[in-house]
Design a protein around this motif. Structure first.
Motif, PDB file in Angstrom:
ATOM      1  N   CYS A   1     -12.054  -3.863   0.230  1.00 65.36           N
ATOM      2  CA  CYS A   1     -10.996  -4.762  -0.225  1.00 65.36           C
ATOM      3  C   CYS A   1     -10.641  -4.411  -1.662  1.00 65.36           C
ATOM      4  CB  CYS A   1     -11.452  -6.215  -0.143  1.00 65.36           C
ATOM      5  SG  CYS A   1     -10.216  -7.392  -0.726  1.00 65.36           S
ATOM      6  N   SER A   2      -9.357  -4.441  -1.982  1.00 65.14           N
ATOM      7  CA  SER A   2      -8.958  -4.138  -3.351  1.00 65.14           C
ATOM      8  C   SER A   2      -9.380  -5.232  -4.320  1.00 65.14           C
ATOM      9  CB  SER A   2      -7.438  -3.936  -3.429  1.00 65.14           C
ATOM     10  OG  SER A   2      -7.084  -2.744  -2.774  1.00 65.14           O
TER      11      SER A   2
ATOM     12  N   THR B   1     -10.232   4.766 -10.611  1.00 65.42           N
ATOM     13  CA  THR B   1      -8.895   4.441 -10.124  1.00 65.42           C
ATOM     14  C   THR B   1      -8.963   4.344  -8.609  1.00 65.42           C
ATOM     15  OG1 THR B   1      -7.770   5.531 -11.966  1.00 65.42           O
ATOM     16  CG2 THR B   1      -6.496   5.196  -9.953  1.00 65.42           C
ATOM     17  N   GLU B   2      -8.397   3.290  -8.074  1.00 66.13           N
ATOM     18  CA  GLU B   2      -8.403   3.066  -6.629  1.00 66.13           C
ATOM     19  C   GLU B   2      -7.051   3.430  -6.036  1.00 66.13           C
ATOM     20  OE1 GLU B   2      -8.135  -0.701  -3.577  1.00 66.13           O
ATOM     21  OE2 GLU B   2      -9.202  -0.988  -5.466  1.00 66.13           O
ATOM     22  N   TYR B   3      -7.086   4.141  -4.912  1.00 63.84           N
ATOM     23  CA  TYR B   3      -5.898   4.398  -4.109  1.00 63.84           C
ATOM     24  C   TYR B   3      -6.105   3.785  -2.734  1.00 63.84           C
ATOM     25  CZ  TYR B   3      -4.190   7.851  -7.503  1.00 63.84           C
ATOM     26  OH  TYR B   3      -3.724   8.472  -8.638  1.00 63.84           O
ATOM     27  N   GLY B   4      -5.004   3.373  -2.114  1.00 64.45           N
ATOM     28  CA  GLY B   4      -5.124   2.824  -0.776  1.00 64.45           C
ATOM     29  C   GLY B   4      -3.774   2.686  -0.111  1.00 64.45           C
ATOM     30  N   ILE B   5      -3.814   2.253   1.131  1.00 68.66           N
ATOM     31  CA  ILE B   5      -2.583   2.082   1.901  1.00 68.66           C
ATOM     32  C   ILE B   5      -2.747   0.916   2.864  1.00 68.66           C
ATOM     33  CG2 ILE B   5      -3.295   3.710   3.714  1.00 68.66           C
ATOM     34  CD1 ILE B   5      -0.341   4.523   3.998  1.00 68.66           C
ATOM     35  N   MET B   6      -1.653   0.182   3.081  1.00 65.63           N
ATOM     36  CA  MET B   6      -1.534  -0.763   4.179  1.00 65.63           C
ATOM     37  C   MET B   6      -0.326  -0.340   4.993  1.00 65.63           C
ATOM     38  SD  MET B   6      -1.109  -4.942   4.270  1.00 65.63           S
ATOM     39  CE  MET B   6       0.683  -5.045   4.029  1.00 65.63           C
ATOM     40  N   ALA B   7      -0.554  -0.017   6.260  1.00 65.94           N
ATOM     41  CA  ALA B   7       0.532   0.454   7.118  1.00 65.94           C
ATOM     42  C   ALA B   7       0.135   0.235   8.575  1.00 65.94           C
ATOM     43  CB  ALA B   7       0.838   1.924   6.843  1.00 65.94           C
ATOM     44  N   ASP B   8       1.009   0.665   9.493  1.00 63.20           N
ATOM     45  CA  ASP B   8       0.712   0.528  10.917  1.00 63.20           C
ATOM     46  C   ASP B   8      -0.545   1.320  11.272  1.00 63.20           C
ATOM     47  OD1 ASP B   8       2.942  -1.059  11.251  1.00 63.20           O
ATOM     48  OD2 ASP B   8       4.221   0.580  11.956  1.00 63.20           O
ATOM     49  N   LEU B   9      -1.264   0.846  12.272  1.00 64.30           N
ATOM     50  CA  LEU B   9      -2.553   1.437  12.643  1.00 64.30           C
ATOM     51  C   LEU B   9      -2.443   2.933  12.910  1.00 64.30           C
ATOM     52  CD1 LEU B   9      -3.888  -1.338  15.079  1.00 64.30           C
ATOM     53  CD2 LEU B   9      -4.416  -1.056  12.659  1.00 64.30           C
ATOM     54  N   GLU B  10      -1.380   3.317  13.606  1.00 65.23           N
ATOM     55  CA  GLU B  10      -1.267   4.715  14.035  1.00 65.23           C
ATOM     56  C   GLU B  10      -0.741   5.636  12.930  1.00 65.23           C
ATOM     57  OE1 GLU B  10       2.512   2.529  15.305  1.00 65.23           O
ATOM     58  OE2 GLU B  10       0.351   2.144  15.222  1.00 65.23           O
ATOM     59  N   ASP B  11      -0.220   5.080  11.856  1.00 67.31           N
ATOM     60  CA  ASP B  11       0.432   5.911  10.832  1.00 67.31           C
ATOM     61  C   ASP B  11      -0.317   5.993   9.506  1.00 67.31           C
ATOM     62  OD1 ASP B  11       2.611   6.340  12.541  1.00 67.31           O
ATOM     63  OD2 ASP B  11       3.644   4.544  11.824  1.00 67.31           O
ATOM     64  N   ALA B  12      -1.184   5.028   9.227  1.00 63.11           N
ATOM     65  CA  ALA B  12      -1.718   4.853   7.870  1.00 63.11           C
ATOM     66  C   ALA B  12      -2.413   6.104   7.336  1.00 63.11           C
ATOM     67  CB  ALA B  12      -2.670   3.657   7.837  1.00 63.11           C
ATOM     68  N   LYS B  13      -3.323   6.681   8.097  1.00 66.02           N
ATOM     69  CA  LYS B  13      -4.111   7.813   7.600  1.00 66.02           C
ATOM     70  C   LYS B  13      -3.210   9.014   7.306  1.00 66.02           C
ATOM     71  CE  LYS B  13      -8.478  10.234   8.455  1.00 66.02           C
ATOM     72  NZ  LYS B  13      -8.068  11.626   8.293  1.00 66.02           N
ATOM     73  N   GLN B  14      -2.286   9.314   8.204  1.00 61.48           N
ATOM     74  CA  GLN B  14      -1.413  10.464   7.996  1.00 61.48           C
ATOM     75  C   GLN B  14      -0.502  10.251   6.786  1.00 61.48           C
ATOM     76  OE1 GLN B  14       1.343  11.299  11.185  1.00 61.48           O
ATOM     77  NE2 GLN B  14       1.652  13.405  10.528  1.00 61.48           N
ATOM     78  N   LEU B  15       0.038   9.046   6.632  1.00 56.17           N
ATOM     79  CA  LEU B  15       0.906   8.761   5.489  1.00 56.17           C
ATOM     80  C   LEU B  15       0.152   8.890   4.174  1.00 56.17           C
ATOM     81  CD1 LEU B  15       2.877   5.684   6.881  1.00 56.17           C
ATOM     82  CD2 LEU B  15       3.810   7.956   6.401  1.00 56.17           C
TER      83      LEU B  15
ATOM     84  N   PHE C   1       2.834   0.178   2.387  1.00 53.16           N
ATOM     85  CA  PHE C   1       2.910   0.719   1.031  1.00 53.16           C
ATOM     86  C   PHE C   1       1.584   1.358   0.637  1.00 53.16           C
ATOM     87  CE2 PHE C   1       1.031  -3.404   0.503  1.00 53.16           C
ATOM     88  CZ  PHE C   1       0.214  -3.330  -0.617  1.00 53.16           C
ATOM     89  N   ILE C   2       1.660   2.261  -0.321  1.00 51.99           N
ATOM     90  CA  ILE C   2       0.486   2.891  -0.932  1.00 51.99           C
ATOM     91  C   ILE C   2       0.314   2.290  -2.320  1.00 51.99           C
ATOM     92  CG2 ILE C   2      -0.361   5.074  -1.928  1.00 51.99           C
ATOM     93  CD1 ILE C   2       1.025   6.476   0.476  1.00 51.99           C
ATOM     94  N   TRP C   3      -0.933   2.107  -2.754  1.00 56.65           N
ATOM     95  CA  TRP C   3      -1.158   1.506  -4.068  1.00 56.65           C
ATOM     96  C   TRP C   3      -2.101   2.346  -4.922  1.00 56.65           C
ATOM     97  CZ3 TRP C   3      -3.381  -1.013   0.312  1.00 56.65           C
ATOM     98  CH2 TRP C   3      -4.777  -0.955   0.383  1.00 56.65           C
ATOM     99  N   LYS C   4      -1.986   2.115  -6.225  1.00 60.36           N
ATOM    100  CA  LYS C   4      -2.877   2.712  -7.220  1.00 60.36           C
ATOM    101  C   LYS C   4      -3.267   1.592  -8.182  1.00 60.36           C
ATOM    102  CE  LYS C   4      -3.011   6.186 -10.948  1.00 60.36           C
ATOM    103  NZ  LYS C   4      -2.208   7.200 -11.691  1.00 60.36           N
TER     104      LYS C   4
ATOM    105  N   PHE D   1     -11.677   5.867  -3.948  1.00 59.29           N
ATOM    106  CA  PHE D   1     -11.734   5.818  -5.405  1.00 59.29           C
ATOM    107  C   PHE D   1     -11.897   7.225  -5.964  1.00 59.29           C
ATOM    108  CE2 PHE D   1     -13.457   1.954  -3.618  1.00 59.29           C
ATOM    109  CZ  PHE D   1     -12.860   0.948  -4.369  1.00 59.29           C
ATOM    110  N   ILE D   2     -11.337   7.416  -7.158  1.00 61.47           N
ATOM    111  CA  ILE D   2     -11.583   8.664  -7.870  1.00 61.47           C
ATOM    112  C   ILE D   2     -12.121   8.318  -9.261  1.00 61.47           C
ATOM    113  CG2 ILE D   2      -9.791   9.917  -6.605  1.00 61.47           C
ATOM    114  CD1 ILE D   2      -8.007   9.715  -9.069  1.00 61.47           C
ATOM    115  N   ASP D   3     -12.947   9.206  -9.793  1.00 60.24           N
ATOM    116  CA  ASP D   3     -13.520   8.987 -11.128  1.00 60.24           C
ATOM    117  C   ASP D   3     -12.482   9.355 -12.179  1.00 60.24           C
ATOM    118  OD1 ASP D   3     -15.986   8.119 -10.173  1.00 60.24           O
ATOM    119  OD2 ASP D   3     -16.695  10.166  -9.915  1.00 60.24           O
TER     120      ASP D   3
END
Length: 306
Positions: free
Chosen positions: A39-40, A177-191, A167-170, A148-150
């Motif tokens: 969780c962010s 620094t945290e990166y992440g995404i909330m998107a459709d189940l089938e698309d999130a990882k590829q996006l 959307f993708i967030w930073k 996360f990245i250092d």
């Protein structure tokens, strides 16, 4: 009354803390440790309206967000300061309040129906077992991914990039620094992979969680749902802490009338979910297609959008 609470996340722990002051409360947590790992943990300072303030939980403070559309960057300022918090530590803190109030936390999985309890509260998250055993409809789900990245990041803002149905967030955190995404189940990882390749970001130790969207209520005199278990997350961000705690306060006000709670929950959130979903969709449409119509800067309430 004898009360069982299924799940010791923030909503379940909060309810246990409040109810244990007048009733005998047992919290069943299936994991061996307490704390939501994926969780962010970005939450408004309204958090302190619900629980005693604890500055040690705060990793960073955020004043505004940059939304990067293809041809325009819009600035969204927050009326309430946003806090970046370690969600797992927050859960443990509130669980400690519950224990101090007399609640008992048992680390075991449970099957329904539980015997010997006057009321049962399902606060067991997005994949709620309580919801399934009550044979209720499932909420819609989005995929949440996080890594996360250092990288030291002391910015007082977050950055987001709209993608297909999400959307993708930073987010700046303590020493990372945290990166992440909330998107459709089938698309999130590829996006997310496409975005990271474009920006030369290396994904490591990717974590995943489902984000429920919608509202699911139980018309039951003895068993109810609260928090993520009934799909209470903000349609525009997926955040659920303040909405879950708000639902918990409705439950506490109506307790022990669970059917009234379900009616009041719908009255509070159904219109809000529809309304904010429409506003969010309109903002994305304008940003992606008619950016000159989108304000350069917009002030919002981070919990209720308007």
């Amino acid at each position: 009354m004898q009360i069982a609470i299924i799940g010791c996340g923030i909503t379940g722990a909060y309810l246990a803390w409040k109810l244990a002051k007048e009733h005998k409360v047992t919290v069943f947590e299936k994991k061996h440790t307490i704390g939501k790992a994926v969780c962010s943990g970005m939450v408004s300072e309204r958090l302190w309206d619900f629980i005693p303030k604890h500055d040690g939980l705060v990793e960073h403070q955020i004043d505004y967000a940059k939304i990067h559309f293809p041809k325009k960057t819009a600035i969204v300022t927050f009326r309430q300061k946003m806090l970046v918090i370690n969600h797992a530590a927050l859960d443990r803190y509130v669980a400690g309040l519950a224990v101090s109030a007399g609640a008992k936390i048992v680390h075991q999985n449970v099957d329904m129906p539980l015997q010997g309890f006057d009321r049962i509260i399902g606060a067991d998250g997005a994949l709620s077992t309580t919801r399934k055993l009550l044979k209720l409809e499932e909420p819609k789900f989005k995929q949440g991914l996080q890594f996360f990245i250092d990288e030291e990041n002391n910015n007082d803002f977050v950055e987001t990039w709209p993608v297909k149905n999400g959307f993708i967030w930073k987010i700046p955190r303590e020493g990372q620094t945290e990166y992440g995404i909330m998107a459709d189940l089938e698309d999130a990882k590829q996006l997310l992979e496409i975005f990271c390749k474009k920006h030369s970001i290396v994904i490591s130790q990717l974590q995943a969680a489902l984000i429920p969207l919608g509202i699911v209520t139980a018309d039951n005199e003895k068993v109810v749902l609260c928090g993520d278990a009934c799909g209470l997350t903000k349609p525009w961000s997926g955040g659920g802490i303040i909405w879950g705690l708000t639902a918990a306060n409705i439950l506490l006000a109506d307790f022990p009338d669970f059917q009234k709670y379900s009616r009041d929950l719908k009255a509070k959130f159904s219109r809000k979910i529809w309304q904010t979903s429409m506003i969010n969709s309109l903002g994305y449409f304008l940003g992606n297609n008619l950016p000159w119509l989108l304000p350069n800067q917009k002030d919002i309430d981070s919990d209720w959008l308007i």
